[in-house]
Write a protein that holds these residues in place. Structure first.
Motif, PDB file in Angstrom:
ATOM      1  N   ASN A 106       0.811  -1.223   0.000  1.00 40.93           N
ATOM      2  CA  ASN A 106       0.000   0.000   0.000  1.00 40.93           C
ATOM      3  C   ASN A 106       0.846   1.275   0.000  1.00 40.93           C
ATOM      4  N   VAL A 107       2.150   1.129   0.058  1.00 39.93           N
ATOM      5  CA  VAL A 107       3.036   2.294   0.080  1.00 39.93           C
ATOM      6  C   VAL A 107       3.240   2.813  -1.345  1.00 39.93           C
ATOM      7  N   SER A 108       3.011   4.098  -1.550  1.00 37.42           N
ATOM      8  CA  SER A 108       3.195   4.669  -2.887  1.00 37.42           C
ATOM      9  C   SER A 108       4.333   5.682  -2.948  1.00 37.42           C
ATOM     10  N   VAL A 109       4.780   6.181  -1.778  1.00 39.33           N
ATOM     11  CA  VAL A 109       5.932   7.084  -1.724  1.00 39.33           C
ATOM     12  C   VAL A 109       6.816   6.645  -0.564  1.00 39.33           C
ATOM     13  N   ALA A 110       8.111   6.518  -0.820  1.00 40.42           N
ATOM     14  CA  ALA A 110       9.050   6.138   0.237  1.00 40.42           C
ATOM     15  C   ALA A 110      10.259   7.056   0.187  1.00 40.42           C
ATOM     16  N   LEU A 111      10.609   7.629   1.341  1.00 41.58           N
ATOM     17  CA  LEU A 111      11.820   8.443   1.442  1.00 41.58           C
ATOM     18  C   LEU A 111      12.821   7.705   2.307  1.00 41.58           C
ATOM     19  N   VAL A 112      14.062   7.569   1.809  1.00 43.57           N
ATOM     20  CA  VAL A 112      15.094   6.846   2.539  1.00 43.57           C
ATOM     21  C   VAL A 112      16.285   7.771   2.774  1.00 43.57           C
ATOM     22  N   HIS A 113      16.772   7.754   4.018  1.00 42.18           N
ATOM     23  CA  HIS A 113      17.770   8.718   4.471  1.00 42.18           C
ATOM     24  C   HIS A 113      18.837   7.997   5.283  1.00 42.18           C
ATOM     25  N   GLY A 114      20.073   8.432   5.197  1.00 40.59           N
ATOM     26  CA  GLY A 114      21.082   7.853   6.079  1.00 40.59           C
ATOM     27  C   GLY A 114      22.425   7.630   5.425  1.00 40.59           C
ATOM     28  N   ASP A 139      17.512  10.696  -0.059  1.00 39.53           N
ATOM     29  CA  ASP A 139      17.849  11.868   0.759  1.00 39.53           C
ATOM     30  C   ASP A 139      19.106  11.581   1.587  1.00 39.53           C
ATOM     31  N   PRO A 140      20.300  11.740   0.995  1.00 37.70           N
ATOM     32  CA  PRO A 140      21.532  11.411   1.737  1.00 37.70           C
ATOM     33  C   PRO A 140      21.817  12.349   2.894  1.00 37.70           C
ATOM     34  N   GLY A 141      21.380  13.603   2.797  1.00 40.15           N
ATOM     35  CA  GLY A 141      21.511  14.566   3.890  1.00 40.15           C
ATOM     36  C   GLY A 141      22.946  14.812   4.313  1.00 40.15           C
ATOM     37  N   GLN A 142      23.148  14.900   5.620  1.00 38.53           N
ATOM     38  CA  GLN A 142      24.459  15.248   6.161  1.00 38.53           C
ATOM     39  C   GLN A 142      25.454  14.089   6.108  1.00 38.53           C
ATOM     40  N   ASN A 143      25.011  12.966   5.571  1.00 40.64           N
ATOM     41  CA  ASN A 143      25.909  11.822   5.400  1.00 40.64           C
ATOM     42  C   ASN A 143      26.652  11.881   4.065  1.00 40.64           C
ATOM     43  N   MET A 144      26.444  12.952   3.328  1.00 39.89           N
ATOM     44  CA  MET A 144      26.969  13.075   1.972  1.00 39.89           C
ATOM     45  C   MET A 144      28.455  12.722   1.855  1.00 39.89           C
ATOM     46  N   ALA A 145      29.261  13.197   2.778  1.00 38.97           N
ATOM     47  CA  ALA A 145      30.711  12.999   2.693  1.00 38.97           C
ATOM     48  C   ALA A 145      31.112  11.530   2.781  1.00 38.97           C
ATOM     49  N   TYR A 162      15.653  12.971  -6.177  1.00 40.28           N
ATOM     50  CA  TYR A 162      16.847  13.175  -5.357  1.00 40.28           C
ATOM     51  C   TYR A 162      16.692  14.531  -4.676  1.00 40.28           C
ATOM     52  N   ILE A 163      16.675  14.567  -3.334  1.00 40.95           N
ATOM     53  CA  ILE A 163      16.452  15.824  -2.616  1.00 40.95           C
ATOM     54  C   ILE A 163      17.636  16.157  -1.715  1.00 40.95           C
ATOM     55  N   VAL A 164      18.116  17.397  -1.818  1.00 43.38           N
ATOM     56  CA  VAL A 164      19.275  17.873  -1.063  1.00 43.38           C
ATOM     57  C   VAL A 164      19.151  19.374  -0.851  1.00 43.38           C
ATOM     58  N   ASN A 165      19.941  19.923   0.091  1.00 41.27           N
ATOM     59  CA  ASN A 165      20.012  21.384   0.168  1.00 41.27           C
ATOM     60  C   ASN A 165      21.118  21.875  -0.767  1.00 41.27           C
ATOM     61  N   ASP A 166      21.277  23.189  -0.855  1.00 43.65           N
ATOM     62  CA  ASP A 166      22.216  23.757  -1.831  1.00 43.65           C
ATOM     63  C   ASP A 166      23.663  23.326  -1.567  1.00 43.65           C
ATOM     64  N   PHE A 167      24.069  23.261  -0.300  1.00 41.32           N
ATOM     65  CA  PHE A 167      25.429  22.839   0.029  1.00 41.32           C
ATOM     66  C   PHE A 167      25.649  21.369  -0.335  1.00 41.32           C
ATOM     67  N   GLU A 168      24.650  20.536  -0.022  1.00 40.28           N
ATOM     68  CA  GLU A 168      24.751  19.106  -0.301  1.00 40.28           C
ATOM     69  C   GLU A 168      24.778  18.825  -1.799  1.00 40.28           C
ATOM     70  N   LEU A 169      24.069  19.637  -2.580  1.00 35.34           N
ATOM     71  CA  LEU A 169      24.096  19.453  -4.031  1.00 35.34           C
ATOM     72  C   LEU A 169      25.501  19.688  -4.576  1.00 35.34           C
ATOM     73  N   LYS A 170      26.158  20.729  -4.082  1.00 32.41           N
ATOM     74  CA  LYS A 170      27.532  20.997  -4.506  1.00 32.41           C
ATOM     75  C   LYS A 170      28.459  19.838  -4.123  1.00 32.41           C
ATOM     76  N   GLN A 171      28.256  19.307  -2.909  1.00 34.00           N
ATOM     77  CA  GLN A 171      29.051  18.153  -2.473  1.00 34.00           C
ATOM     78  C   GLN A 171      28.856  16.965  -3.410  1.00 34.00           C
ATOM     79  N   SER A 172      27.604  16.710  -3.776  1.00 35.65           N
ATOM     80  CA  SER A 172      27.319  15.549  -4.619  1.00 35.65           C
ATOM     81  C   SER A 172      27.911  15.702  -6.013  1.00 35.65           C
TER      82      SER A 172
END
Length: 273
Positions: A106-114, A139-145, A162-172
């Protein structure tokens, strides 16, 4: 080195819990899958359930729940310490250990982070079970490095957004050694870049859409604003809205969050939206 802090406050938090909290406020039935410690029950568990969250966590009885210690100055700049504790075990358990396949269907949207091993494992499992019937948000978040180029590419291939903030996008971009337009070759359909008070940007293979930020009535504290944005985004997708409309709801929830202290203190109703 010693700092003197005026006040100690403790708040409920964590990316997954913050997102689930926002969805619960809007009447969605979010499922929270994570790994927690012996201190999770009864307080934190009870709080989440009271806000409509279906809590499906793995419990490490000899460890503590993940904790973040943050210290903010008068300009709301923050220095912090992340203590993962039981969260470190999340890549050793399967999502089907706590969520049965019938419920997952029944799940239609899943966000995974870590950290890298967590999205790689759980996005793979979700995709195997649900195929194309689910929108996966990476959503890799602050684990990007911590991500290698190889694992990053595999995670992007498993996801739709793929969702990130502006700093994380530059890192990726540094990790992938490419430009934004090149990320789509890995299979992801859209990139959402959040930029705080400057709004957000949706990148798709042939277009770029700017989403304005909603001006907050007051700015109390910004921790959890990105998670509230994600809750709004997911809610919009569940309502069948297009991505720009969903991101505008995300912008609204993000601004509501900064008007309060902590990531699970704001309130919002469907009527407002």
């Amino acid at each position: 080195l010693m700092f003197t802090a005026k006040v100690k406050q403790q708040h409920y938090g964590g990316a997954g819990a913050n997102i689930a909290y926002g969805l619960g406020l809007l009447g969605v039935k979010p499922i929270l899958f994570s790994s927690v410690g012996k201190d999770f029950k009864p307080d934190f568990h009870k709080h989440l359930k009271s806000h409509g969250v279906d809590v499906r966590v793995h419990t490490e009885n000899k460890n503590w729940t993940a904790t973040f210690y943050g210290m903010s100055d008068d300009a709301r700049e923050q220095i912090g310490v992340w203590q993962p504790n039981a969260h470190e075990m999340l890549d050793t358990v399967s999502i089907t250990d706590t969520i049965d396949k019938k419920t997952l269907k029944n799940v239609s949207v899943a966000l995974v982070h870590g950290k890298p091993s967590i999205p790689l494992k759980h996005m793979s499992d979700i995709r195997k079970i649900l195929g194309k019937n689910v929108t996966i948000i990476f959503d890799p978040g602050q684990n990007m490095a911590l991500y290698s180029k190889d694992i990053f590419e595999k995670c992007l291939a498993l996801s739709d957004i793929y969702i990130v903030n502006d700093f994380e996008l530059k890192q990726s971009l540094t990790i992938l050694k490419c430009e934004v337009k090149d990320i789509f070759k890995f299979g992801v359909k859209a990139i959402v870049e959040t930029k705080g008070e400057d709004g957000s940007v949706i990148y798709e293979s042939e277009s770029e859409t700017s989403i304005p930020a909603r001006k907050a009535k007051r700015v109390v504290e910004t921790t959890g604003a990105g998670d509230a944005y994600r809750a709004g985004l997911i809610y919009g997708l569940l309502e069948g809205l297009d991505l720009p409309s969903a991101c505008r709801i995300g912008s609204y929830l993000g601004s509501k969050n900064v008007e309060t202290l902590g990531g699970q203190a704001y309130s919002v109703t469907k009527k407002e939206l």
